[in-house]
Design a protein around this motif. Structure first.
Motif, PDB file in Angstrom:
ATOM      1  N   VAL A   6       0.878  -1.170   0.000  1.00  0.00           N
ATOM      2  CA  VAL A   6       0.000   0.000   0.000  1.00  0.00           C
ATOM      3  C   VAL A   6       0.914   1.218   0.000  1.00  0.00           C
ATOM      4  CG1 VAL A   6      -1.709   1.302   1.322  1.00  0.00           C
ATOM      5  CG2 VAL A   6      -1.855  -1.205   1.208  1.00  0.00           C
ATOM      6  N   VAL A   7       0.987   1.926  -1.112  1.00  0.00           N
ATOM      7  CA  VAL A   7       1.940   3.025  -1.269  1.00  0.00           C
ATOM      8  C   VAL A   7       1.229   4.352  -1.004  1.00  0.00           C
ATOM      9  CG1 VAL A   7       3.606   4.136  -2.791  1.00  0.00           C
ATOM     10  CG2 VAL A   7       3.195   1.661  -2.968  1.00  0.00           C
ATOM     11  N   ILE A   8       1.659   5.043   0.056  1.00  0.00           N
ATOM     12  CA  ILE A   8       1.015   6.292   0.461  1.00  0.00           C
ATOM     13  C   ILE A   8       2.078   7.338   0.749  1.00  0.00           C
ATOM     14  CG2 ILE A   8      -0.986   5.066   1.421  1.00  0.00           C
ATOM     15  CD1 ILE A   8       0.164   5.582   4.220  1.00  0.00           C
ATOM     16  N   GLY A   9       1.635   8.559   0.972  1.00  0.00           N
ATOM     17  CA  GLY A   9       2.548   9.644   1.289  1.00  0.00           C
ATOM     18  C   GLY A   9       1.998  10.962   0.795  1.00  0.00           C
ATOM     19  N   PRO A  10       2.520  12.083   1.287  1.00  0.00           N
ATOM     20  CA  PRO A  10       2.018  13.401   0.885  1.00  0.00           C
ATOM     21  C   PRO A  10       2.203  13.646  -0.609  1.00  0.00           C
ATOM     22  CG  PRO A  10       3.436  13.551   2.825  1.00  0.00           C
ATOM     23  CD  PRO A  10       3.587  12.167   2.293  1.00  0.00           C
ATOM     24  N   PRO A  11       1.461  14.610  -1.160  1.00  0.00           N
ATOM     25  CA  PRO A  11       1.642  14.959  -2.581  1.00  0.00           C
ATOM     26  C   PRO A  11       3.098  15.332  -2.873  1.00  0.00           C
ATOM     27  CG  PRO A  11      -0.304  16.050  -1.684  1.00  0.00           C
ATOM     28  CD  PRO A  11       0.403  15.426  -0.524  1.00  0.00           C
ATOM     29  N   ASP A  39      -5.834   6.400  -7.077  1.00  0.00           N
ATOM     30  CA  ASP A  39      -5.841   7.858  -6.972  1.00  0.00           C
ATOM     31  C   ASP A  39      -6.679   8.413  -8.129  1.00  0.00           C
ATOM     32  OD1 ASP A  39      -5.436  10.546  -6.803  1.00  0.00           O
ATOM     33  OD2 ASP A  39      -3.249  10.463  -6.799  1.00  0.00           O
ATOM     34  N   PRO A  40      -7.894   8.898  -7.849  1.00  0.00           N
ATOM     35  CA  PRO A  40      -8.781   9.359  -8.928  1.00  0.00           C
ATOM     36  C   PRO A  40      -8.329  10.678  -9.560  1.00  0.00           C
ATOM     37  CG  PRO A  40      -9.769   9.798  -6.794  1.00  0.00           C
ATOM     38  CD  PRO A  40      -8.529   8.994  -6.531  1.00  0.00           C
ATOM     39  N   ALA A  41      -7.252  11.270  -9.031  1.00  0.00           N
ATOM     40  CA  ALA A  41      -6.707  12.499  -9.615  1.00  0.00           C
ATOM     41  C   ALA A  41      -5.441  12.224 -10.417  1.00  0.00           C
ATOM     42  CB  ALA A  41      -6.412  13.515  -8.515  1.00  0.00           C
ATOM     43  N   ASN A  42      -5.004  10.976 -10.443  1.00  0.00           N
ATOM     44  CA  ASN A  42      -3.746  10.612 -11.095  1.00  0.00           C
ATOM     45  C   ASN A  42      -4.015  10.203 -12.535  1.00  0.00           C
ATOM     46  OD1 ASN A  42      -1.099  10.003 -11.532  1.00  0.00           O
ATOM     47  ND2 ASN A  42      -0.926   8.464  -9.928  1.00  0.00           N
ATOM     48  N   ASP A  43      -4.050  11.209 -13.426  1.00  0.00           N
ATOM     49  CA  ASP A  43      -4.425  10.907 -14.806  1.00  0.00           C
ATOM     50  C   ASP A  43      -3.239  10.892 -15.767  1.00  0.00           C
ATOM     51  OD1 ASP A  43      -3.876  13.560 -14.691  1.00  0.00           O
ATOM     52  OD2 ASP A  43      -5.829  14.262 -15.402  1.00  0.00           O
ATOM     53  N   ALA A  44      -2.022  10.932 -15.235  1.00  0.00           N
ATOM     54  CA  ALA A  44      -0.824  10.847 -16.083  1.00  0.00           C
ATOM     55  C   ALA A  44       0.077   9.756 -15.528  1.00  0.00           C
ATOM     56  CB  ALA A  44      -0.092  12.194 -16.112  1.00  0.00           C
ATOM     57  N   LEU A  45      -0.270   8.525 -15.821  1.00  0.00           N
ATOM     58  CA  LEU A  45       0.406   7.381 -15.221  1.00  0.00           C
ATOM     59  C   LEU A  45       1.593   6.932 -16.069  1.00  0.00           C
ATOM     60  CD1 LEU A  45      -2.766   5.348 -14.220  1.00  0.00           C
ATOM     61  CD2 LEU A  45      -1.300   6.686 -12.694  1.00  0.00           C
ATOM     62  N   PRO A  46       2.791   6.829 -15.473  1.00  0.00           N
ATOM     63  CA  PRO A  46       3.954   6.378 -16.233  1.00  0.00           C
ATOM     64  C   PRO A  46       4.037   4.858 -16.346  1.00  0.00           C
ATOM     65  CG  PRO A  46       4.624   6.923 -14.004  1.00  0.00           C
ATOM     66  CD  PRO A  46       3.152   7.245 -14.101  1.00  0.00           C
ATOM     67  N   LEU A  74     -11.729  14.021  -2.963  1.00  0.00           N
ATOM     68  CA  LEU A  74     -10.998  12.777  -2.717  1.00  0.00           C
ATOM     69  C   LEU A  74     -11.659  11.954  -1.613  1.00  0.00           C
ATOM     70  CD1 LEU A  74      -7.297  13.968  -3.063  1.00  0.00           C
ATOM     71  CD2 LEU A  74      -8.400  12.177  -4.410  1.00  0.00           C
ATOM     72  N   ILE A  75     -12.142  12.629  -0.572  1.00  0.00           N
ATOM     73  CA  ILE A  75     -12.849  11.919   0.503  1.00  0.00           C
ATOM     74  C   ILE A  75     -14.107  11.254  -0.061  1.00  0.00           C
ATOM     75  CG2 ILE A  75     -14.117  12.197   2.675  1.00  0.00           C
ATOM     76  CD1 ILE A  75     -12.129  14.506   3.309  1.00  0.00           C
ATOM     77  N   GLY A 107      -2.614  11.243  -2.496  1.00  0.00           N
ATOM     78  CA  GLY A 107      -1.645  11.907  -1.635  1.00  0.00           C
ATOM     79  C   GLY A 107      -2.251  12.711  -0.503  1.00  0.00           C
ATOM     80  N   GLN A 108      -3.571  12.687  -0.349  1.00  0.00           N
ATOM     81  CA  GLN A 108      -4.197  13.445   0.736  1.00  0.00           C
ATOM     82  C   GLN A 108      -3.947  12.706   2.051  1.00  0.00           C
ATOM     83  OE1 GLN A 108      -8.439  13.727   0.698  1.00  0.00           O
ATOM     84  NE2 GLN A 108      -8.501  15.556   1.973  1.00  0.00           N
ATOM     85  N   VAL A 109      -3.074  13.272   2.886  1.00  0.00           N
ATOM     86  CA  VAL A 109      -2.613  12.541   4.072  1.00  0.00           C
ATOM     87  C   VAL A 109      -3.732  12.298   5.079  1.00  0.00           C
ATOM     88  CG1 VAL A 109      -0.227  13.318   3.820  1.00  0.00           C
ATOM     89  CG2 VAL A 109      -1.824  14.697   5.172  1.00  0.00           C
ATOM     90  N   GLU A 110      -4.767  13.162   5.090  1.00  0.00           N
ATOM     91  CA  GLU A 110      -5.862  12.977   6.048  1.00  0.00           C
ATOM     92  C   GLU A 110      -6.579  11.645   5.858  1.00  0.00           C
ATOM     93  OE1 GLU A 110      -6.120  17.464   4.973  1.00  0.00           O
ATOM     94  OE2 GLU A 110      -5.311  15.608   4.122  1.00  0.00           O
TER      95      GLU A 110
END
Length: 244
Positions: A6-11, A39-46, A74-75, A107-110
């Protein structure tokens, strides 16, 4: 038995870059790997995305339809994913026999120390699919160059560990860039091993902006030391890619 991260962390901490590099590494050593973008905001995936939450819900649509900002959106998306966990389960079922899973979260830490939706998504996947997951929590190494930001990173890491209640690795990412932000007050081991934070309090006291919070900082440092849970490993993803 299915394993994954599970990969998490701030933006900006390098989650997507990490997932890309880790997936390449696993493929090179002969492991089948599936990257799951949640991540529903991650629209440029490498990386090649096997499962993408944008097939279920998009942050831009949520913000437009419900007049929400990015944080509220995001919530909402995590809440929607939890309510539609069967969709994600059906996508993952064909993969769990022989794939290692990488979950790329927002990346939303909350979401990972305050709200419960993301935690419940992870718990339901573990239970339904018998997954064995480890949290990889990325923190940008440049925070070490500022004592106040470093203490904040420690608190965030500790809060996330206690909230998620999973095997957990804290990672200082972009370690190759750390000295470009200014000379560190201590050697790198001090920051990775989270050694005696009283030394750090002295440096915080030199900053007039934080001097009035000296007592609060002291108490926070004592909380971190009392739990004695947080330490960091270091990562330079470019070095890993060059090595392999």
């Amino acid at each position: 038995m299915v394993f994954g991260q599970v990969v998490i962390g701030p933006p900006g901490s390098g989650k997507t870059t990490y997932c890309n590099g880790m997936s390449q590494f696993l493929q090179l050593i002969g492991r089948k790997v599936a990257v799951v973008n949640l991540d529903p905001a991650n629209d440029a995936l490498p990386y090649e995305c096997v499962v993408n939450i944008e097939e279920l819900i998009k942050l831009s649509d949520v913000m437009s339809e419900h007049s929400l900002g990015p944080n509220g959106g995001l919530i909402y998306c995590m809440d929607y994913l939890e309510k539609n966990i069967d969709w994600l389960e059906s996508k993952l079922k064909p993969l769990i026999k022989d794939h290692y899973l990488l979950f790329d979260f927002p990346g939303q830490v909350e979401l990972f120390f305050l709200h419960a939706n993301a935690k419940r998504v992870i718990e339901k996947l573990i239970k339904k699919l018998n997954l064995h997951l480890t949290v990889v929590h990325l923190v940008d190494a440049h925070l070490c160059s500022d004592p106040g930001k470093y203490v904040s990173a420690l608190l965030l890491s500790l809060s996330t560990m206690l909230h998620l209640e999973l095997p957990h690795i804290n990672v200082l990412s972009k370690i190759d860039l750390v000295e470009s932000y200014g000379k560190l007050a201590f050697n790198l081991d001090f920051y990775t091993d989270v050694q005696d934070l009283s030394y750090l309090q002295h440096h915080l006291g030199q900053d007039p902006r934080s001097a009035k919070y000296r007592k609060l900082t002291k108490e926070l440092c004592e909380v971190i030391e009392d739990y004695s849970l947080v330490n960091f490993t270091t990562l330079d993803i470019q070095a890993c890619e060059h090595t392999h």
